[in-house]
Scaffold this motif. Structure first.
Motif, PDB file in Angstrom:
ATOM      1  N   LYS A 344       0.831  -1.205   0.000  1.00 26.89           N
ATOM      2  CA  LYS A 344       0.000   0.000   0.000  1.00 26.89           C
ATOM      3  C   LYS A 344       0.865   1.255   0.000  1.00 26.89           C
ATOM      4  N   LEU A 345       1.916   1.217   0.850  1.00 28.66           N
ATOM      5  CA  LEU A 345       2.800   2.392   0.906  1.00 28.66           C
ATOM      6  C   LEU A 345       3.528   2.610  -0.418  1.00 28.66           C
ATOM      7  N   ASP A 346       3.911   1.480  -1.081  1.00 31.77           N
ATOM      8  CA  ASP A 346       4.560   1.591  -2.390  1.00 31.77           C
ATOM      9  C   ASP A 346       3.614   2.211  -3.418  1.00 31.77           C
ATOM     10  N   LYS A 347       2.345   1.749  -3.382  1.00 25.43           N
ATOM     11  CA  LYS A 347       1.357   2.324  -4.309  1.00 25.43           C
ATOM     12  C   LYS A 347       1.162   3.808  -4.041  1.00 25.43           C
ATOM     13  N   GLU A 348       1.084   4.163  -2.740  1.00 27.16           N
ATOM     14  CA  GLU A 348       0.922   5.581  -2.413  1.00 27.16           C
ATOM     15  C   GLU A 348       2.109   6.407  -2.896  1.00 27.16           C
ATOM     16  N   SER A 349       3.321   5.858  -2.712  1.00 21.28           N
ATOM     17  CA  SER A 349       4.511   6.600  -3.170  1.00 21.28           C
ATOM     18  C   SER A 349       4.513   6.761  -4.687  1.00 21.28           C
ATOM     19  N   LYS A 350       4.124   5.669  -5.424  1.00 29.21           N
ATOM     20  CA  LYS A 350       4.043   5.775  -6.886  1.00 29.21           C
ATOM     21  C   LYS A 350       3.003   6.805  -7.309  1.00 29.21           C
ATOM     22  N   HIS A 351       1.841   6.768  -6.602  1.00 27.20           N
ATOM     23  CA  HIS A 351       0.786   7.744  -6.919  1.00 27.20           C
ATOM     24  C   HIS A 351       1.274   9.169  -6.680  1.00 27.20           C
ATOM     25  N   LYS A 352       2.024   9.363  -5.571  1.00 23.82           N
ATOM     26  CA  LYS A 352       2.565  10.698  -5.291  1.00 23.82           C
ATOM     27  C   LYS A 352       3.566  11.116  -6.360  1.00 23.82           C
ATOM     28  N   ILE A 353       4.404  10.126  -6.790  1.00 28.44           N
ATOM     29  CA  ILE A 353       5.393  10.441  -7.838  1.00 28.44           C
ATOM     30  C   ILE A 353       4.695  10.850  -9.130  1.00 28.44           C
ATOM     31  N   ARG A 354       3.608  10.105  -9.494  1.00 30.20           N
ATOM     32  CA  ARG A 354       2.845  10.469 -10.705  1.00 30.20           C
ATOM     33  C   ARG A 354       2.247  11.857 -10.592  1.00 30.20           C
ATOM     34  N   LYS A 355       1.674  12.139  -9.404  1.00 30.17           N
ATOM     35  CA  LYS A 355       1.108  13.480  -9.208  1.00 30.17           C
ATOM     36  C   LYS A 355       2.182  14.547  -9.339  1.00 30.17           C
ATOM     37  N   GLN A 356       3.378  14.251  -8.777  1.00 37.79           N
ATOM     38  CA  GLN A 356       4.462  15.222  -8.863  1.00 37.79           C
ATOM     39  C   GLN A 356       4.887  15.449 -10.309  1.00 37.79           C
ATOM     40  N   LYS A 357       4.969  14.316 -11.093  1.00 39.17           N
ATOM     41  CA  LYS A 357       5.337  14.449 -12.505  1.00 39.17           C
ATOM     42  C   LYS A 357       4.298  15.267 -13.270  1.00 39.17           C
ATOM     43  N   LYS A 358       2.996  14.962 -13.008  1.00 39.09           N
ATOM     44  CA  LYS A 358       1.939  15.730 -13.687  1.00 39.09           C
ATOM     45  C   LYS A 358       2.033  17.211 -13.333  1.00 39.09           C
ATOM     46  N   LYS A 359       2.304  17.485 -12.040  1.00 37.73           N
ATOM     47  CA  LYS A 359       2.431  18.881 -11.613  1.00 37.73           C
ATOM     48  C   LYS A 359       3.605  19.551 -12.317  1.00 37.73           C
ATOM     49  N   GLU A 360       4.740  18.821 -12.413  1.00 40.01           N
ATOM     50  CA  GLU A 360       5.905  19.382 -13.110  1.00 40.01           C
ATOM     51  C   GLU A 360       5.607  19.634 -14.584  1.00 40.01           C
ATOM     52  N   MET A 361       4.883  18.660 -15.228  1.00 41.08           N
ATOM     53  CA  MET A 361       4.501  18.857 -16.629  1.00 41.08           C
ATOM     54  C   MET A 361       3.627  20.092 -16.793  1.00 41.08           C
ATOM     55  N   LYS A 362       2.650  20.257 -15.862  1.00 40.87           N
ATOM     56  CA  LYS A 362       1.776  21.429 -15.946  1.00 40.87           C
ATOM     57  C   LYS A 362       2.576  22.709 -15.755  1.00 40.87           C
ATOM     58  N   ASP A 363       3.504  22.695 -14.776  1.00 39.44           N
ATOM     59  CA  ASP A 363       4.338  23.889 -14.561  1.00 39.44           C
ATOM     60  C   ASP A 363       5.170  24.204 -15.795  1.00 39.44           C
ATOM     61  N   GLN A 364       5.730  23.120 -16.438  1.00 41.48           N
ATOM     62  CA  GLN A 364       6.517  23.335 -17.655  1.00 41.48           C
ATOM     63  C   GLN A 364       5.660  23.932 -18.767  1.00 41.48           C
ATOM     64  N   GLN A 365       4.417  23.370 -18.930  1.00 41.10           N
ATOM     65  CA  GLN A 365       3.518  23.912 -19.951  1.00 41.10           C
ATOM     66  C   GLN A 365       3.182  25.371 -19.672  1.00 41.10           C
ATOM     67  N   ILE A 366       2.947  25.680 -18.388  1.00 47.88           N
ATOM     68  CA  ILE A 366       2.619  27.079 -18.036  1.00 47.88           C
ATOM     69  C   ILE A 366       3.800  27.987 -18.357  1.00 47.88           C
ATOM     70  N   GLN A 367       5.039  27.497 -18.034  1.00 41.79           N
ATOM     71  CA  GLN A 367       6.213  28.302 -18.356  1.00 41.79           C
ATOM     72  C   GLN A 367       6.370  28.491 -19.859  1.00 41.79           C
ATOM     73  N   ASP A 368       6.106  27.390 -20.651  1.00 36.98           N
ATOM     74  CA  ASP A 368       6.179  27.522 -22.116  1.00 36.98           C
ATOM     75  C   ASP A 368       5.171  28.540 -22.617  1.00 36.98           C
ATOM     76  N   VAL A 369       3.929  28.461 -22.076  1.00 34.40           N
ATOM     77  CA  VAL A 369       2.877  29.398 -22.512  1.00 34.40           C
ATOM     78  C   VAL A 369       3.260  30.826 -22.162  1.00 34.40           C
ATOM     79  N   LEU A 370       3.842  31.002 -20.937  1.00 31.16           N
ATOM     80  CA  LEU A 370       4.271  32.347 -20.553  1.00 31.16           C
ATOM     81  C   LEU A 370       5.391  32.852 -21.452  1.00 31.16           C
ATOM     82  N   GLY A 371       6.326  31.912 -21.815  1.00 30.60           N
ATOM     83  CA  GLY A 371       7.391  32.322 -22.738  1.00 30.60           C
ATOM     84  C   GLY A 371       6.842  32.727 -24.090  1.00 30.60           C
ATOM     85  N   GLN A 372       5.882  31.911 -24.604  1.00 31.95           N
ATOM     86  CA  GLN A 372       5.257  32.274 -25.883  1.00 31.95           C
ATOM     87  C   GLN A 372       4.532  33.607 -25.773  1.00 31.95           C
ATOM     88  N   ARG A 373       3.866  33.820 -24.603  1.00 25.59           N
ATOM     89  CA  ARG A 373       3.151  35.090 -24.419  1.00 25.59           C
ATOM     90  C   ARG A 373       4.131  36.255 -24.436  1.00 25.59           C
TER      91      ARG A 373
END
Length: 451
Positions: A344-373
Motif C-alpha cells: 500500500k505504501l509503495d502504491k501511495e509513493s508511486k501515486h505521489k510520484i505520478r502526481k508530482q510528474k503531472k504537476k511538473e509537466m503542468k508547470d513546464q507547460q505554463i512556463q512555455d505558454v508564458l514564454g510564448q506570451r
C-alpha cells in the motif's frame, strides 16, 4: 499584417511561382531571390506588378507610360517617368483589396520593404491560385454546358424525327379503321385489367413497404442498442482505468491494520504472561520432583498424587505447544499484514510520484505558454513600433504630397493667369485685326469707286 487570412510563403516558393506562372522569357530567367531579399529592388517589383496586371486585366506594360494629351500640360516628356509609377500604383490599389490587402502605399513601389513585399506577393499568389481553381471549374462547367447543348440538339432532332414517325404511324387508312376499332376495344379491356392488376400490385407494395419500415425500425433499434452497449463498455473500461484507491479508504485500511497489530500485540503479551506462569509452574513441578525423589522412600503414599501431577504436566506441555503454534500463526499473519502495508505504501509513493510528474509537466507547460506570451508581446511591441514608423513615413509623405499639391496649385494659378492674359491679348489682337480688315475694306471700296 498579423491578421492575414492567407499564408505568407517563403522567398523561394514566391520566386518559383512567379517565374513559372507570371513572368515569361528573359524576365523569368533574370528574376531571382536577390530581387526580394534582403532588400527588394524597386525595378523588379514594378515590372512584376505590371506583368500581374497584364495577366489579370490585359493592361499592357507599355500603356502605363502613356501620357494623356491635355491642353494645359507643358513638356509631357517630363511626366512619363512619374505617370508609369502612378498608373501602376492606382491600378494595384484598385486590385489588392480583392487579395485582402488594404494598406498598399506608394512607398511600396518606390522603396519596398522585405516583409511588406513578401506579404503582397503572397496575397497575389493566393489570389492567382484561387483564380486558377475557379477558371478550371468554369472551364469544366463550360465543357459540360457545351456537351449538354450538343445532347439537347441531338435529342431535339430525335424528338422531331420521332414526332414525324408518330404522325405517320398514327394516321390510320380508311381500309384498316374497322380493325383499329376492334384493336382499340381490346386495348381498353387490357388497360382495365392492367389497372386492376396495378392496384393489387400497389396494395402489395404498400404492405411490403410497411414491413420494410418495421424491419428498418427494429434494425435501427438493434444498432442503437449495440452502440449503447459499446459506449457502456468503453465507459466501463475508462472508469476501470481511472479507478484509483482513494486516500480515505487507505486511511481506514491503515486504521484497521493498526487495530489488528494492537490486538496481536495484546495477545502476544497475554501469551507471554501465560508462558511466565507456565515456566513458574514447570519450575515448581521440577522442584516438587526433586523433593519427591529425595522423599521417595518416605512418601510412597503420595505416588498417586505424583501421577496426577505428571498428567497435569503433560496437559500443560500440550497447551504450551498449542500456544506456540498459535504464536507462529500470528507471526505469519503479522508478516502478511506488513507485506500488504508495504504494498500500500509503495502504491501511495508511486501515486505521489505520478502526481508530482503531472504537476511538473503542468508547470513546464505554463512556463512555455508564458514564454510564448512574452515572445508574442515582444513581437506586438515590434509591430507597434513598425506601425508608428510607417505612420510617420505616411505623414511625411502626406506632407510632401500636400506641399507638392500647393506648389502645383500655385503653378497652375500662375499658368491660368498667364493663359487669361494671353487670351485677353489675343482677343484684343483679333479685334484690332477685324477693325483693320474693316478699314481696309472701306479703303478698297473707296479706291474702287474712285477708279
Amino acid at each position: 499584417m498579423s491578421e492575414n487570412t492567407f499564408p505568407i510563403s517563403n522567398p523561394d516558393a514566391i520566386v518559383h511561382f512567379y517565374r513559372t506562372e507570371v513572368l515569361t522569357g528573359q524576365e523569368a530567367k533574370h528574376f531571382t531571390k536577390s530581387d526580394l531579399t534582403p532588400t527588394p529592388k524597386p525595378e523588379a517589383i514594378q515590372t512584376l506588378y505590371m506583368r500581374v496586371l497584364h495577366l489579370l486585366f490585359r493592361f499592357r506594360p507599355e500603356c502605363h507610360s502613356m501620357v494623356p494629351l491635355l491642353e494645359n500640360i507643358q513638356n509631357p516628356v517630363y511626366h512619363e517617368g512619374a505617370t508609369s509609377i502612378m498608373s501602376v500604383y492606382i491600378r494595384m490599389q484598385q486590385f489588392l483589396p480583392m487579395c485582402l490587402v488594404y494598406d498598399f502605399s506608394l512607398n511600396d513601389l518606390l522603396a519596398p520593404k522585405k516583409q511588406k513585399t513578401l506579404t503582397v506577393l503572397s496575397a497575389i499568389m493566393n489570389f492567382l491560385h484561387f483564380r486558377n481553381q475557379r477558371m478550371d471549374l468554369i472551364f469544366e462547367k463550360q465543357a459540360k454546358f457545351r456537351a449538354d447543348m450538343d445532347r439537347l440538339q441531338t435529342y431535339t432532332k430525335g424528338n422531331m424525327e420521332a414526332e414525324k414517325k408518330i404522325e405517320t404511324l398514327t394516321t390510320i387508312p380508311p381500309e384498316q379503321q374497322a380493325e383499329a376499332e376492334e384493336l382499340a376495344a381490346v386495348l381498353s379491356e387490357l388497360q382495365s385489367t392492367k389497372i386492376h392488376e396495378y392496384q393489387e400490385v400497389d396494395a402489395k407494395n404498400e404492405s411490403i413497404a410497411e414491413w420494410k419500415a418495421k424491419i428498418a425500425e427494429k434494425t435501427q433499434k438493434l444498432a442503437q442498442v449495440k452502440v449503447d452497449v459499446c459506449n457502456l463498455k468503453e465507459d466501463v473500461s475508462k472508469l476501470k482505468s481511472q479507478i484509483v484507491e482513494s486516500p480515505e479508504e487507505l486511511k481506514t485500511q491503515m486504521e484497521k491494520m493498526r487495530e489488528n497489530v494492537k490486538n496481536i500485540k495484546s495477545s502476544n503479551k497475554e501469551i507471554d504472561e501465560q508462558m511466565v506462569e507456565l515456566q513458574n509452574m514447570v519450575q515448581s513441578v521440577t522442584h516438587t520432583e526433586a523433593e519427591i525423589q529425595q522423599m521417595y522412600s518416605l512418601l510412597q503414599d503420595l505416588e498417586s498424587s505424583m501421577n496426577n501431577t505428571k498428567q497435569r504436566h503433560k496437559e500443560l506441555t500440550a497447551q504450551y505447544e498449542k500456544k506456540q503454534k498459535e504464536l507462529r500463526n500470528l507471526c505469519v499473519e503479522e508478516g502478511q499484514l506488513k507485506r500488504a502495508l508495504a504494498m500500500k505504501l509503495d502504491k501511495e509513493s508511486k501515486h505521489k510520484i505520478r502526481k508530482q510528474k503531472k504537476k511538473e509537466m503542468k508547470d513546464q507547460q505554463i512556463q512555455d505558454v508564458l514564454g510564448q506570451r512574452n515572445q508574442i508581446h515582444e513581437k506586438r511591441e515590434e509591430m507597434a513600433d513598425r506601425i508608428q514608423e510607417i505612420s510617420r513615413e505616411t505623414q511625411q509623405l502626406k506632407a510632401n504630397i500636400q506641399s507638392l499639391r500647393d506648389v502645383s496649385s500655385k503653378e497652375t494659378a500662375k499658368a491660368q493667369a498667364l493663359y487669361d492674359t494671353l487670351s485677353a491679348s489675343m482677343d484684343k489682337l483679333h479685334e484690332r485685326i477685324e477693325t483693320h480688315i474693316v478699314d481696309l475694306k472701306q479703303d478698297v471700296t473707296k479706291m474702287s469707286a474712285h477708279f
